[in-house]
Design a protein around this motif. Structure first.
Motif, PDB file in Angstrom:
ATOM      1  N   ILE A 236       0.853  -1.197   0.000  1.00 35.25           N
ATOM      2  CA  ILE A 236       0.000   0.000   0.000  1.00 35.25           C
ATOM      3  C   ILE A 236       0.882   1.238   0.000  1.00 35.25           C
ATOM      4  CG2 ILE A 236      -1.790   1.270   1.240  1.00 35.25           C
ATOM      5  CD1 ILE A 236      -2.655  -1.369   2.493  1.00 35.25           C
ATOM      6  N   ASP A 237       0.687   2.098  -0.993  1.00 34.75           N
ATOM      7  CA  ASP A 237       1.389   3.377  -1.048  1.00 34.75           C
ATOM      8  C   ASP A 237       0.665   4.382  -0.164  1.00 34.75           C
ATOM      9  OD1 ASP A 237       3.585   3.127  -3.150  1.00 34.75           O
ATOM     10  OD2 ASP A 237       1.842   2.373  -4.254  1.00 34.75           O
ATOM     11  N   VAL A 238       1.423   5.102   0.644  1.00 28.81           N
ATOM     12  CA  VAL A 238       0.866   6.103   1.558  1.00 28.81           C
ATOM     13  C   VAL A 238       1.434   7.458   1.192  1.00 28.81           C
ATOM     14  CG1 VAL A 238       0.572   6.797   3.962  1.00 28.81           C
ATOM     15  CG2 VAL A 238       0.739   4.357   3.375  1.00 28.81           C
ATOM     16  N   ARG A 239       0.559   8.370   0.788  1.00 25.32           N
ATOM     17  CA  ARG A 239       0.970   9.724   0.446  1.00 25.32           C
ATOM     18  C   ARG A 239       0.314  10.709   1.404  1.00 25.32           C
ATOM     19  NH1 ARG A 239      -0.150  10.706  -5.733  1.00 25.32           N
ATOM     20  NH2 ARG A 239      -1.914   9.332  -5.303  1.00 25.32           N
TER      21      ARG A 239
ATOM     22  N   LYS B 155      -1.859  17.978   2.682  1.00 30.60           N
ATOM     23  CA  LYS B 155      -2.637  18.829   3.584  1.00 30.60           C
ATOM     24  C   LYS B 155      -4.050  18.287   3.786  1.00 30.60           C
ATOM     25  CE  LYS B 155      -0.131  23.067   2.404  1.00 30.60           C
ATOM     26  NZ  LYS B 155      -0.237  24.443   1.856  1.00 30.60           N
ATOM     27  N   GLU B 156      -4.560  17.558   2.800  1.00 31.53           N
ATOM     28  CA  GLU B 156      -5.910  17.016   2.902  1.00 31.53           C
ATOM     29  C   GLU B 156      -5.983  15.789   3.792  1.00 31.53           C
ATOM     30  OE1 GLU B 156      -7.332  16.285  -0.988  1.00 31.53           O
ATOM     31  OE2 GLU B 156      -7.471  18.406  -1.546  1.00 31.53           O
ATOM     32  N   GLY B 157      -4.878  15.052   3.922  1.00 32.65           N
ATOM     33  CA  GLY B 157      -4.875  13.848   4.745  1.00 32.65           C
ATOM     34  C   GLY B 157      -3.947  12.798   4.174  1.00 32.65           C
ATOM     35  N   PHE B 158      -4.285  11.538   4.390  1.00 31.93           N
ATOM     36  CA  PHE B 158      -3.498  10.411   3.887  1.00 31.93           C
ATOM     37  C   PHE B 158      -4.228   9.786   2.701  1.00 31.93           C
ATOM     38  CE2 PHE B 158      -2.073  10.777   8.256  1.00 31.93           C
ATOM     39  CZ  PHE B 158      -0.704  10.603   8.133  1.00 31.93           C
ATOM     40  N   TYR B 159      -3.492   9.616   1.599  1.00 32.56           N
ATOM     41  CA  TYR B 159      -4.063   8.955   0.433  1.00 32.56           C
ATOM     42  C   TYR B 159      -3.434   7.579   0.309  1.00 32.56           C
ATOM     43  CZ  TYR B 159      -5.745   8.111  -4.278  1.00 32.56           C
ATOM     44  OH  TYR B 159      -6.368   7.574  -5.374  1.00 32.56           O
ATOM     45  N   LEU B 160      -4.271   6.544   0.378  1.00 35.72           N
ATOM     46  CA  LEU B 160      -3.813   5.155   0.312  1.00 35.72           C
ATOM     47  C   LEU B 160      -4.179   4.573  -1.048  1.00 35.72           C
ATOM     48  CD1 LEU B 160      -5.099   3.896   3.803  1.00 35.72           C
ATOM     49  CD2 LEU B 160      -2.970   5.089   3.272  1.00 35.72           C
ATOM     50  N   SER B 161      -3.204   4.006  -1.722  1.00 32.65           N
ATOM     51  CA  SER B 161      -3.453   3.379  -3.017  1.00 32.65           C
ATOM     52  C   SER B 161      -2.553   2.166  -3.170  1.00 32.65           C
ATOM     53  CB  SER B 161      -3.202   4.365  -4.160  1.00 32.65           C
ATOM     54  OG  SER B 161      -1.817   4.650  -4.282  1.00 32.65           O
ATOM     55  N   GLN B 162      -2.903   1.318  -4.115  1.00 30.04           N
ATOM     56  CA  GLN B 162      -2.131   0.109  -4.421  1.00 30.04           C
ATOM     57  C   GLN B 162      -1.750   0.103  -5.900  1.00 30.04           C
ATOM     58  OE1 GLN B 162      -5.331  -2.286  -2.329  1.00 30.04           O
ATOM     59  NE2 GLN B 162      -3.580  -3.611  -1.928  1.00 30.04           N
TER      60      GLN B 162
ATOM     61  N   ARG C 120      -9.358  -5.216 -16.692  1.00 36.60           N
ATOM     62  CA  ARG C 120      -9.366  -4.100 -17.645  1.00 36.60           C
ATOM     63  C   ARG C 120      -9.825  -2.812 -16.966  1.00 36.60           C
ATOM     64  NH1 ARG C 120     -13.343  -5.558 -21.721  1.00 36.60           N
ATOM     65  NH2 ARG C 120     -12.867  -3.470 -22.526  1.00 36.60           N
ATOM     66  N   TYR C 121     -10.762  -2.932 -16.033  1.00 32.98           N
ATOM     67  CA  TYR C 121     -11.181  -1.744 -15.270  1.00 32.98           C
ATOM     68  C   TYR C 121     -10.042  -1.245 -14.391  1.00 32.98           C
ATOM     69  CZ  TYR C 121     -13.554   1.017 -11.698  1.00 32.98           C
ATOM     70  OH  TYR C 121     -13.907   2.022 -10.824  1.00 32.98           O
ATOM     71  N   VAL C 122      -9.336  -2.175 -13.745  1.00 28.24           N
ATOM     72  CA  VAL C 122      -8.184  -1.793 -12.920  1.00 28.24           C
ATOM     73  C   VAL C 122      -7.108  -1.150 -13.787  1.00 28.24           C
ATOM     74  CG1 VAL C 122      -6.325  -2.708 -11.472  1.00 28.24           C
ATOM     75  CG2 VAL C 122      -8.661  -3.543 -11.171  1.00 28.24           C
ATOM     76  N   ARG C 123      -6.978  -1.623 -15.028  1.00 26.79           N
ATOM     77  CA  ARG C 123      -5.990  -1.066 -15.952  1.00 26.79           C
ATOM     78  C   ARG C 123      -6.162   0.448 -16.124  1.00 26.79           C
ATOM     79  NH1 ARG C 123      -3.172   1.367 -18.713  1.00 26.79           N
ATOM     80  NH2 ARG C 123      -2.269   0.917 -20.755  1.00 26.79           N
ATOM     81  N   GLY C 124      -7.376   0.918 -16.124  1.00 23.15           N
ATOM     82  CA  GLY C 124      -7.624   2.351 -16.293  1.00 23.15           C
ATOM     83  C   GLY C 124      -7.762   3.126 -15.005  1.00 23.15           C
ATOM     84  N   THR C 125      -7.700   2.440 -13.861  1.00 28.71           N
ATOM     85  CA  THR C 125      -7.922   3.112 -12.570  1.00 28.71           C
ATOM     86  C   THR C 125      -6.871   2.705 -11.545  1.00 28.71           C
ATOM     87  OG1 THR C 125      -9.436   1.351 -11.876  1.00 28.71           O
ATOM     88  CG2 THR C 125     -10.418   3.277 -12.957  1.00 28.71           C
ATOM     89  N   THR C 126      -5.638   2.490 -11.990  1.00 30.93           N
ATOM     90  CA  THR C 126      -4.602   2.018 -11.062  1.00 30.93           C
ATOM     91  C   THR C 126      -4.307   3.034  -9.966  1.00 30.93           C
ATOM     92  OG1 THR C 126      -2.920   2.850 -12.593  1.00 30.93           O
ATOM     93  CG2 THR C 126      -3.483   0.511 -12.736  1.00 30.93           C
ATOM     94  N   SER C 127      -4.544   4.300 -10.226  1.00 27.97           N
ATOM     95  CA  SER C 127      -4.230   5.330  -9.232  1.00 27.97           C
ATOM     96  C   SER C 127      -5.358   5.555  -8.233  1.00 27.97           C
ATOM     97  CB  SER C 127      -3.899   6.655  -9.931  1.00 27.97           C
ATOM     98  OG  SER C 127      -5.013   7.120 -10.680  1.00 27.97           O
ATOM     99  N   HIS C 128      -6.478   4.862  -8.393  1.00 25.78           N
ATOM    100  CA  HIS C 128      -7.585   5.037  -7.459  1.00 25.78           C
ATOM    101  C   HIS C 128      -7.209   4.509  -6.082  1.00 25.78           C
ATOM    102  CE1 HIS C 128     -11.170   5.559 -10.436  1.00 25.78           C
ATOM    103  NE2 HIS C 128     -10.141   6.333 -10.724  1.00 25.78           N
ATOM    104  N   GLY C 129      -7.788   5.129  -5.052  1.00 31.51           N
ATOM    105  CA  GLY C 129      -7.506   4.700  -3.692  1.00 31.51           C
ATOM    106  C   GLY C 129      -8.442   5.356  -2.711  1.00 31.51           C
TER     107      GLY C 129
END
Length: 343
Positions: A122-125, A128-135, A221-230
């Motif tokens: 899990i990537d943690v960024r 100022k808005e908070g923590f963004y978690l993505s995979q 294929r859906y994940v292919r276009g939304t890899t940055s979602h989190g």
């Protein structure tokens, strides 16, 4: 932190290692007094030793999560999460955290990695808005493993009629299907948008068919276009738990069992969700809805207990919203149309 320094409580024997066989006693075995990497008893022995040590520092193990420990010293709080030999520490006092890290370093081979950026895929960024978690990295690895990194992206993970029966030609490689379905299961840790679709493909892991494989590929294929979602976790002045639950009635075409779904918010942050087929057939839509509500309520109870052990008690009652079409008991009327509100 190597587990080779962990002492064993039970007797464990092993064969003499290659290259170190005693020529006078080649058939003899070794009695271990410390665990070896890969030993079945090693994880438990390591956890017991680590937990015993941090208790000497003042930490208390939580009942809600055996790998989570808390320390309260005056007005300062420190939380420690252990996963095998990976540790995440956070708290309200940087000096207290550094003191704990120094004591851990003196006892174990600890390396301070700094601010949390990557943990268990899990990537943690932080912003100022908070923590963004993505995979994103994990999702790209799954696509590479499936050979679909260059496929055209799909707009949705599933169509409107997403329930699949158990018929159709069998897939050529069932093992690959199960591996990809299991990989997508872990992707739902930060992707609630694919939870229902992944649940559908996982229902048929024991006997996958071509329609199930087609859905699996559509999800990829859906994940292919939304890899940055989190997920974005941000601070909120509203520190209350709110749950939403729903269920279809006899939606599974093979077993006629219903599917429960819920999501739980802490303030305005989504912290828990689930999509799961119910264990037994419901005789009415009301029964299916209440089973879904029970699952949501159980999750809320666990979250309230967990937050209480983190010294973040919630004084207000938890609100659980459920579908009202079946006409159940009105515990409390909500402002939203066609919903029941349960406390």
């Amino acid at each position: 932190m190597p587990s080779s320094t962990v002492h064993l409580k039970e007797q464990v024997f092993c064969q003499q290692p290659t290259g170190f066989v005693d020529p006078d006693r080649p058939d003899a075995v070794c009695l271990l007094d410390r665990s070896l990497y890969g030993l079945r008893q090693a994880p438990r022995a390591w956890f017991e030793r680590f937990a015993a040590f941090i208790r000497t520092l003042g930490f208390t193990a939580t009942r809600s999560d055996s790998s989570l420990f808390t320390l309260r010293r005056g007005h300062d709080l420190v939380y420690l999460l252990l996963y095998v030999d990976d540790i995440v520490i956070t708290g309200s006092s940087a000096a207290l955290i550094q003191n704990i890290v120094n004591k851990l370093r003196a006892e174990f081979a600890v390396k301070d990695m700094g601010d949390l950026r990557f943990f268990l895929g899990i990537d943690v960024r932080r912003s100022k808005e908070g923590f963004y978690l993505s995979q994103a990295r994990y999702a790209n690895d799954v696509l590479e493993r499936a050979g679909m990194a260059s496929y055209k992206a799909a707009a949705t993970p599933i169509d409107a009629k997403g329930k699949l029966d158990a018929t159709g030609p069998a897939v050529a490689d069932a093992t690959s299907y199960r591996q990809l379905a299991g990989a997508l299961q872990y992707l739902t840790v930060t992707r609630p948008d694919i939870a229902f679709a992944v649940q559908q493909v996982c229902l048929h892991m024991h006997d996958p068919r071509e329609p199930h494989l087609a859905l699996l590929k559509r999800i990829l294929r859906y994940v292919r276009g939304t890899t940055s979602h989190g997920l974005l976790l941000r601070a909120s002045t509203d520190f209350n738990i709110t749950a939403y639950s729903d269920a279809d009635w006899a939606g599974c075409p093979a077993t006629r069992r219903s599917t429960s779904g819920f999501c739980v918010f802490l303030g305005d942050a989504l912290i828990s969700w689930s999509s799961k087929r119910q264990a037994m057939v419901s005789r009415s839509s009301a029964e299916a809805e209440y089973r879904a509500l029970v699952n949501a309520a159980a999750e809320c109870i666990w979250l309230r207990q967990l937050l209480g052990e983190l010294h973040c008690s919630i004084n207000k009652a938890t609100l659980a919203f459920c579908d009202n079409i079946s006409g159940g008991i009105h515990v409390g009327q909500s402002s939203a149309p066609q919903t029941n509100q349960a406390h």
